[in-house]
Scaffold this active site. Sequence first.
Site, PDB file in Angstrom:
ATOM      1  N   HIS A 121      -8.480  -8.021   4.526  1.00 34.23           N
ATOM      2  CA  HIS A 121      -8.859  -7.280   5.798  1.00 34.23           C
ATOM      3  C   HIS A 121      -8.753  -7.597   7.306  1.00 34.23           C
ATOM      4  O   HIS A 121     -10.144  -8.628   7.898  1.00 34.23           O
ATOM      5  CB  HIS A 121      -9.288  -5.689   6.192  1.00 34.23           C
ATOM      6  CG  HIS A 121      -8.830  -4.281   6.313  1.00 34.23           C
ATOM      7  ND1 HIS A 121      -8.730  -4.763   8.125  1.00 34.23           N
ATOM      8  CD2 HIS A 121      -8.358  -3.869   5.993  1.00 34.23           C
ATOM      9  CE1 HIS A 121      -8.168  -3.212   8.529  1.00 34.23           C
ATOM     10  NE2 HIS A 121      -7.995  -2.588   6.971  1.00 34.23           N
ATOM     11  N   GLU A 129     -12.299  -6.141  -4.554  1.00 32.93           N
ATOM     12  CA  GLU A 129     -12.166  -6.338  -2.967  1.00 32.93           C
ATOM     13  C   GLU A 129     -12.841  -6.222  -1.641  1.00 32.93           C
ATOM     14  O   GLU A 129     -12.905  -5.452  -1.155  1.00 32.93           O
ATOM     15  CB  GLU A 129     -10.613  -5.888  -2.790  1.00 32.93           C
ATOM     16  CG  GLU A 129      -9.875  -7.245  -1.491  1.00 32.93           C
ATOM     17  CD  GLU A 129      -8.801  -6.873  -1.160  1.00 32.93           C
ATOM     18  OE1 GLU A 129      -7.675  -5.817  -2.125  1.00 32.93           O
ATOM     19  OE2 GLU A 129      -7.946  -7.464  -0.292  1.00 32.93           O
ATOM     20  N   ARG A 174       0.937   4.596   0.649  1.00 32.67           N
ATOM     21  CA  ARG A 174       0.437   5.785   1.681  1.00 32.67           C
ATOM     22  C   ARG A 174       0.005   6.859   0.876  1.00 32.67           C
ATOM     23  O   ARG A 174       1.306   7.102   0.549  1.00 32.67           O
ATOM     24  CB  ARG A 174      -0.142   5.812   2.816  1.00 32.67           C
ATOM     25  CG  ARG A 174      -0.393   4.393   3.236  1.00 32.67           C
ATOM     26  CD  ARG A 174      -0.609   4.182   4.661  1.00 32.67           C
ATOM     27  NE  ARG A 174      -1.871   5.451   5.092  1.00 32.67           N
ATOM     28  CZ  ARG A 174      -2.848   5.240   5.404  1.00 32.67           C
ATOM     29  NH1 ARG A 174      -3.082   3.692   5.491  1.00 32.67           N
ATOM     30  NH2 ARG A 174      -3.507   5.352   5.656  1.00 32.67           N
ATOM     31  N   HIS A 234       1.135  -1.078  -0.041  1.00 34.55           N
ATOM     32  CA  HIS A 234       0.113  -0.079   0.409  1.00 34.55           C
ATOM     33  C   HIS A 234       0.676   1.227  -0.055  1.00 34.55           C
ATOM     34  O   HIS A 234       1.801   1.483   0.846  1.00 34.55           O
ATOM     35  CB  HIS A 234      -1.175  -0.541   1.596  1.00 34.55           C
ATOM     36  CG  HIS A 234      -2.002   0.854   0.590  1.00 34.55           C
ATOM     37  ND1 HIS A 234      -2.719   0.899   2.003  1.00 34.55           N
ATOM     38  CD2 HIS A 234      -2.279   2.051   0.722  1.00 34.55           C
ATOM     39  CE1 HIS A 234      -3.844   2.081   2.240  1.00 34.55           C
ATOM     40  NE2 HIS A 234      -3.002   2.811   1.780  1.00 34.55           N
TER      41      HIS A 234
HETATM   42  N1  PXP Z   1      -6.215  -5.538   1.387  1.00 31.20           N
HETATM   43  C1  PXP Z   1      -6.645  -4.334   1.718  1.00 31.20           C
HETATM   44  C2  PXP Z   1      -7.832  -3.940   0.384  1.00 31.20           C
HETATM   45  C3  PXP Z   1      -6.304  -3.318   2.783  1.00 31.20           C
HETATM   46  O1  PXP Z   1      -5.911  -1.941   2.507  1.00 31.20           O
HETATM   47  C4  PXP Z   1      -5.402  -4.490   3.527  1.00 31.20           C
HETATM   48  C5  PXP Z   1      -4.355  -3.644   5.188  1.00 31.20           C
HETATM   49  O2  PXP Z   1      -3.788  -2.602   4.187  1.00 31.20           O
HETATM   50  C6  PXP Z   1      -4.975  -5.889   3.940  1.00 31.20           C
HETATM   51  C7  PXP Z   1      -6.090  -6.103   2.133  1.00 31.20           C
HETATM   52  C8  PXP Z   1      -4.539  -6.363   4.774  1.00 31.20           C
HETATM   53  O3  PXP Z   1      -4.769  -6.490   5.453  1.00 31.20           O
HETATM   54  P1  PXP Z   1      -4.763  -7.058   6.320  1.00 31.20           P
HETATM   55  O4  PXP Z   1      -3.033  -6.497   7.103  1.00 31.20           O
HETATM   56  O5  PXP Z   1      -5.475  -6.367   8.746  1.00 31.20           O
HETATM   57  O6  PXP Z   1      -4.510  -8.346   6.569  1.00 31.20           O
END
Ligand code: PXP
Length: 260
Positions: free
Chosen positions: A214, A151, A44, A42
């Site tokens: 997530h 997603e 940011r 990601h």
């Molecule tokens: N998918 C997306 C779109 C996310 O923003 C995140 C967190 O950066 C994740 C998956 C992964 O989440 P986690 O770190 O809680 O496994």
Amino acid sequence: MLLGVNIDHIAVLREARRINDPDPLDAVSIAVAQGADQITIHLREDRRHINDYDVERIIKHSKVPVNVECAVDPDIIELLGELKPNRVTFVPEKREEVTTEGGLNFDDANYANLDKATHYLKAREIETSFFIDPTKEAIRASCGIGVSWVELHTGSYANIFAMLYSNLRFTPHSIKDLDVERSRLQKMLKKSIDDIKTAATEAQEYGLKVAAGHGLNYQNVSEICKIEYIEELNIGQSIIARSVFSGFENAVRDMVKLVK
Ligand code: PXP
């Protein structure tokens, strides 16, 4: 089921000292050797963990597809248009948040920005995805814009699961809104799974490919793996957390076993 390993938290550890160790690029080959199908990062707006240099090197050296999550930020979109990851996943981003909270919203201004950004990347042959709450409205809007993937946000499911089946409710990080009777939490958990199932089916009917992620971890992932039409999970925090004690290699391998 495919597994995308999100390696942001390796960069979080590096940024705790603002040095060059640990290097997220080192995680790429280890994750791939253990069976990861994709690397997710990601970028940011505030560059609080992954930076432009990481993105460039990871795209250049990864032997599996790279999925870059970002907000609809014109400078980042232009950069990604040049660096050409396999996929860009648009996520909502707030400066003060600890992690991505909720899926994208599709109000008029945002819809127009998402539409423009999606077409810009598609013209450069980059696959696009939207991180959305599991709702009909979000799926219809995603389909309308012509994104290839959605997603589904599993954060709400993960929070309820943690309040039911872990010690979270006894810690300072207990989730106040979910501090309710267990029987109520059980109903909420069932509803959250049903919402994800319905959304996955509907997205598939609209011709979208479906990912989810997530808050998924070694305890809660199996329920999500059973859902038809979800093709891929993106998982980060729980893998990096486990790797502190058992090593990154073992942590990825354990998750690959559960997901496949
Ligand atoms: N998918 C997306 C779109 C996310 O923003 C995140 C967190 O950066 C994740 C998956 C992964 O989440 P986690 O770190 O809680 O496994």
